[in-house]
Design a protein around this motif. Structure first.
Motif, mmCIF file in Angstrom:
data_model
loop_
_atom_site.group_PDB
_atom_site.id
_atom_site.type_symbol
_atom_site.label_atom_id
_atom_site.label_comp_id
_atom_site.label_asym_id
_atom_site.label_seq_id
_atom_site.Cartn_x
_atom_site.Cartn_y
_atom_site.Cartn_z
ATOM 1 N N ALA A 1 -11.716 -8.407 1.085
ATOM 2 C CA ALA A 1 -11.859 -8.757 -0.327
ATOM 3 C C ALA A 1 -10.544 -8.593 -1.068
ATOM 4 C CB ALA A 1 -12.948 -7.890 -0.968
ATOM 5 N N MET A 2 -9.776 -7.576 -0.711
ATOM 6 C CA MET A 2 -8.482 -7.342 -1.338
ATOM 7 C C MET A 2 -7.520 -8.489 -1.009
ATOM 8 S SD MET A 2 -6.300 -3.789 -1.039
ATOM 9 C CE MET A 2 -7.745 -2.770 -1.361
ATOM 10 N N ILE A 3 -7.488 -8.877 0.264
ATOM 11 C CA ILE A 3 -6.631 -9.990 0.666
ATOM 12 C C ILE A 3 -7.066 -11.268 -0.039
ATOM 13 C CG2 ILE A 3 -5.970 -11.462 2.613
ATOM 14 C CD1 ILE A 3 -6.196 -9.007 4.411
ATOM 15 N N ASP A 4 -8.359 -11.488 -0.109
ATOM 16 C CA ASP A 4 -8.869 -12.710 -0.724
ATOM 17 C C ASP A 4 -8.554 -12.761 -2.220
ATOM 18 O OD1 ASP A 4 -10.399 -15.156 -0.252
ATOM 19 O OD2 ASP A 4 -11.868 -14.282 -1.628
ATOM 20 N N HIS B 1 0.835 -1.203 0.000
ATOM 21 C CA HIS B 1 0.000 0.000 0.000
ATOM 22 C C HIS B 1 0.872 1.256 0.000
ATOM 23 C CE1 HIS B 1 -3.954 -1.859 0.708
ATOM 24 N NE2 HIS B 1 -4.464 -0.638 0.568
ATOM 25 N N GLY B 2 0.531 2.217 -0.864
ATOM 26 C CA GLY B 2 1.228 3.486 -0.914
ATOM 27 C C GLY B 2 0.250 4.638 -1.028
ATOM 28 N N ALA B 3 0.756 5.848 -0.774
ATOM 29 C CA ALA B 3 -0.115 7.017 -0.777
ATOM 30 C C ALA B 3 -0.327 7.582 -2.168
ATOM 31 C CB ALA B 3 0.473 8.099 0.137
ATOM 32 N N GLU B 4 0.647 7.412 -3.055
ATOM 33 C CA GLU B 4 0.523 7.947 -4.410
ATOM 34 C C GLU B 4 1.228 7.024 -5.392
ATOM 35 O OE1 GLU B 4 2.262 11.789 -4.375
ATOM 36 O OE2 GLU B 4 4.254 11.100 -3.770
ATOM 37 N N ALA B 5 0.798 7.098 -6.653
ATOM 38 C CA ALA B 5 1.295 6.150 -7.661
ATOM 39 C C ALA B 5 2.809 6.219 -7.827
ATOM 40 C CB ALA B 5 0.597 6.410 -8.995
ATOM 41 N N GLY B 6 3.402 7.390 -7.675
ATOM 42 C CA GLY B 6 4.844 7.508 -7.847
ATOM 43 C C GLY B 6 5.633 7.370 -6.573
ATOM 44 N N GLY B 7 4.996 6.928 -5.500
ATOM 45 C CA GLY B 7 5.663 6.889 -4.205
ATOM 46 C C GLY B 7 6.003 5.523 -3.680
ATOM 47 N N GLY C 1 -4.131 4.290 -1.507
ATOM 48 C CA GLY C 1 -5.084 4.522 -0.438
ATOM 49 C C GLY C 1 -6.375 5.101 -0.992
ATOM 50 N N ASP C 2 -7.036 5.890 -0.192
ATOM 51 C CA ASP C 2 -8.323 6.439 -0.611
ATOM 52 C C ASP C 2 -8.227 7.897 -1.045
ATOM 53 O OD1 ASP C 2 -7.743 7.459 1.837
ATOM 54 O OD2 ASP C 2 -9.494 6.626 2.860
ATOM 55 N N TRP D 1 -3.877 3.909 -13.630
ATOM 56 C CA TRP D 1 -3.553 3.025 -12.506
ATOM 57 C C TRP D 1 -4.205 1.666 -12.698
ATOM 58 C CZ3 TRP D 1 -0.169 2.400 -8.900
ATOM 59 C CH2 TRP D 1 -0.430 1.558 -7.813
ATOM 60 N N GLU D 2 -3.402 0.594 -12.569
ATOM 61 C CA GLU D 2 -3.902 -0.762 -12.780
ATOM 62 C C GLU D 2 -3.971 -1.586 -11.500
ATOM 63 O OE1 GLU D 2 -1.428 -2.507 -15.738
ATOM 64 O OE2 GLU D 2 -2.152 -1.203 -17.367
ATOM 65 N N GLY D 3 -3.536 -1.003 -10.401
ATOM 66 C CA GLY D 3 -3.563 -1.739 -9.150
ATOM 67 C C GLY D 3 -4.850 -1.540 -8.385
ATOM 68 N N PHE D 4 -4.818 -1.893 -7.091
ATOM 69 C CA PHE D 4 -5.989 -1.738 -6.234
ATOM 70 C C PHE D 4 -6.107 -0.291 -5.770
ATOM 71 C CE2 PHE D 4 -4.849 -6.237 -5.731
ATOM 72 C CZ PHE D 4 -6.076 -6.838 -5.922
ATOM 73 N N THR D 5 -7.301 0.059 -5.342
ATOM 74 C CA THR D 5 -7.559 1.379 -4.778
ATOM 75 C C THR D 5 -8.330 1.219 -3.477
ATOM 76 O OG1 THR D 5 -7.687 2.338 -6.996
ATOM 77 C CG2 THR D 5 -8.549 3.659 -5.187
ATOM 78 N N GLY D 6 -7.983 2.045 -2.508
ATOM 79 C CA GLY D 6 -8.698 2.003 -1.238
ATOM 80 C C GLY D 6 -7.896 1.329 -0.147
#
Length: 465
Positions: free
Chosen positions: A240-243, A192-198, A222-223, A230-235
């Protein structure tokens, strides 16, 4: 002309079962391994000097500092452990400021080692580190320390790594270690990161995942919104993300590092998807889960000090990024037949007298008389806590921290195993037996400091707490 870069199907490597750290057989050997092999075993924490040999800028406001020991020895450690570093932030002639940083390098390359530091603009140490530590800088260190690490041998080696922000540093050490070792493994990373470039180490993570079929890496923002591409997860982290990344999470060992809010959430979600407590390993930046639960219970019992504690925690925001772990200044109240035991909290004040004669009398007046303190507990020895203003009875086999906290003495505590150093206090008089695991330096012991979490009293004691 043949295009040599054209991708062609490649068979999977054949590997031995499970993972085994290179020192594991040395530790179990009965034939007297050679000295060189012994040097690579992470036996005990040591004090040593180390020279910075390289600095590497990372994404997300982080910087990797590569060191080598000045004595030429390798640094033997387990992937996930940390070192305590003394930084002369106030000048070479003044007392250094200690910070603990996770090792981000792999112990399979022990001749140099790395720590990765996130810069906190409002912090005391991390800005100084970013601005002053350069190749050639020599620093005093203690380590390796920490119980958050990969096992020495694992026949199954099925892991789920959860990291948030700067919590990627010990996870990176684990990934680099697994990637460097032979053997079967199944590793899923959710970062998990705060911004796409971080996302620190993102290029290396992409490379490892592309060439090592044992490792899969997923990213989540994050949120705060997401870029269009962006192709990854958000939030925030969810069950559900872990699953989705690890539907078999209940069959994996889970290692997670990050701020306590993230890890408290992770702990609850992992239980929801069936992961047993015995398979969950957490590295908190400030306090562990048990400490946080005790803190919540304390607020219900002592609402009158809640604001004070909250202010202390807010002032230590720097430790979210640059210390694993850091102390919470809290305690567990004890009880008797009348309810909660309360300490009187007598202050120690320094007075500047006008003469030597006045100095003696002022010193006597400013120093509380322990014989006037209330005495609680039972035991054959007495601990006098001068700042708190209470005498606590204790038996020689009892650890000082546990008894003191029950009596209402406020001493910060985290690992409670002599590793982190967060409970460090000054012994004004008396004798102890201390069995620490690297959480205190020799110079601090010489100055009268000790770790009450791993110490027992041999005599009556007077303690500056």
């Amino acid at each position: 002309m043949i295009d040599v870069l054209t991708e062609t199907p490649v068979q999977e490597p054949q590997r031995i079962r499970g993972l085994e750290m290179p020192w594991n057989r040395v530790m179990g050997s009965i034939e007297g391994p050679a000295s060189a092999a012994k040097a690579l075993g992470p036996w005990h924490p040591q004090e040593f000097m180390a020279e910075c040999v390289e600095t590497i800028p990372e994404a997300g406001g982080m910087m990797t500092f590569v060191f080598r020991r000045c004595d030429g020895a390798p640094l033997a450690f387990r992937a996930g452990q940390y070192v305590n570093i003394a930084f002369p932030v106030n000048g070479e002639d003044l007392e250094p400021v200690d910070r603990s940083y996770s090792l981000s390098s792999s112990p399979t390359e022990p001749w140099t080692f790395s720590v990765t530091v996130k810069r906190d603009p409002g912090g005391l140490v991390s800005p100084w580190v970013h601005e002053n530590v350069r190749p050639g800088t020599v620093l005093d260190m203690l380590g390796p320390v920490g119980a958050f690490h990969l096992p020495d041998a694992d026949r199954r080696a099925r892991y789920l790594f959860l990291a948030a922000g700067a919590g990627i540093t010990p996870i990176m050490s684990m990934l680099r270690t697994i990637h460097s070792l032979p053997g079967t493994a199944d590793v899923v990373v959710l970062y998990h990161g705060a911004e796409a470039g971080g996302f620190a180490f993102h290029r290396e993570l992409a490379y490892i995942a592309s060439v090592d079929s044992r490792i899969k890496v997923f990213y989540a923002l994050g949120d705060r919104g997401r870029p269009e591409d962006w192709e990854g997860f958000t939030g925030r982290l969810t069950a559900a993300m872990i699953d989705e990344v690890a539907p078999d999470a209940n069959g994996r060992q889970v290692y997670s590092c990050g701020p306590e809010g993230y890890l408290n959430t992770a702990t609850e979600l992992l239980k929801n998807v069936g992961v047993d407590d015995t398979s969950i390993y957490m590295e908190f930046f400030s306090g562990d889960r048990q400490t946080l639960l005790e803190y919540q219970a304390e607020l219900a019992l002592a609402a009158d000090i809640a604001e004070e504690i909250a202010d202390e925690i807010a002032e230590s925001a720097e430790d979210y990024f640059e210390s694993q772990p850091a102390a919470f200044g809290i305690y567990e109240p004890g009880y008797d037949e009348d309810g909660t035991l309360q300490a009187t909290g007598l202050p120690l004040e320094a007075v500047a007298p006008a003469s030597a004669e006045a100095a003696g009398s002022a010193t006597e007046a400013a120093t509380p008389d322990a014989s006037s303190f209330d005495t609680v507990g039972t035991g054959s020895l007495t601990l006098s806590f001068m700042r708190t203003g209470i005498n606590v009875r204790i038996d020689p086999e009892e650890h000082i921290l546990e008894v003191a906290q029950r009596a209402g003495v406020r001493i910060g505590a985290n690992c409670k195993e002599g590793m982190c150093g967060s409970c460090k206090v000054v012994k004004l008089s008396g004798e102890i037996d201390m069995n620490h695991q690297g959480g205190i330096r020799k110079r601090e012991i010489d100055a009268g400091k000790f770790l009450p979490c791993c110490s027992t009293a041999r005599t009556d004691m007077v303690i500056d707490a």
